[in-house]
Design a protein around this motif. Structure first.
Motif: not given
Length: 211
Positions: A48-66
């Motif tokens: 992903i380009p350094e200049s890009a604004v990137t959204d990160v979405f995740s399951s709320d379970l701990r293994r996904a959050q980590r």
């Protein structure tokens, strides 16, 4: 520029090595899993380009959050937690030995109503309910725009993330399965002219040293 979504399946978690049923059981990453999560983050930073604004979405379970945490850190953004990106719920089987589930699990029929099939586990989600919530999460994520997005989820849930992306109708969901192993990256793309959607890469694990 179109849009690219990177779908990450969380790496090795404690329930894997302990032989326990995952689902909504809130297991953590193992030491190997944490190293793999760092490798995923480094790979996405390289893509992903350094200049890009990137959204990160995740399951709320701990293994996904980590898993999401080092990704968001390297991409200089925050993680949006969404419980709709959780793994399928296995109800009373969650956290129990896998053999306990295997002894009680009622497999779906080869034909007929596979979406609302009762697997014989009290409190478990049907495939229809599971798919419906993942589709709802994907509706929200794709409506939010952005050229680069990351979704951190689970090995079974990734099937419905992909199905939602290609707008697979509900009538086909009883049979669909996309295999993406722990710590893998699946790349989804949409072009900015025809707005066609593709699965550009499924379950890539080369960043983990697998060829």
């Amino acid at each position: 520029m179109g849009r690219t979504i990177y779908v990450v399946t969380h790496p090795e978690a404690t329930h894997h090595v302990d032989g326990l049923v995952g689902g909504w059981f809130d297991s953590d990453l193992t030491a190997n899993g944490r190293r793999a999560a760092d490798a995923v983050a480094q790979e996405l930073r390289a893509r992903i380009p350094e200049s890009a604004v990137t959204d990160v979405f995740s399951s709320d379970l701990r293994r996904a959050q980590r898993t999401a945490a080092p990704i968001a850190a390297l991409l200089h953004t925050d993680t949006v937690l969404d419980p709709r990106l959780r793994e399928k719920s296995y109800g009373e089987a969650e956290g129990r030995p896998q053999r306990w589930l295997d002894e009680r699990f009622v497999a779906p029929p080869a034909r007929g109503d596979r979406l609302t099939h009762d697997e014989g586990l009290r409190g478990a989600e049907t495939k229809e309910a599971f798919a419906r919530r993942v589709y709802a999460a994907m509706d929200a994520i794709t409506a939010s725009g952005g050229q680069h997005q990351v979704i951190v989820t689970h090995g079974f849930a990734v099937t419905f993330v992909i199905a939602a992306w290609i707008r697979m109708p509900a009538t086909a969901l009883g049979y669909v399965n996309f295999a993406a192993g722990p710590g893998s990256i699946t790349t989804l793309r949409e072009d900015d002219y025809f707005h066609n959607r593709q699965v550009a890469e499924l379950g890539d694990v080369r960043h983990l040293g697998h060829r």
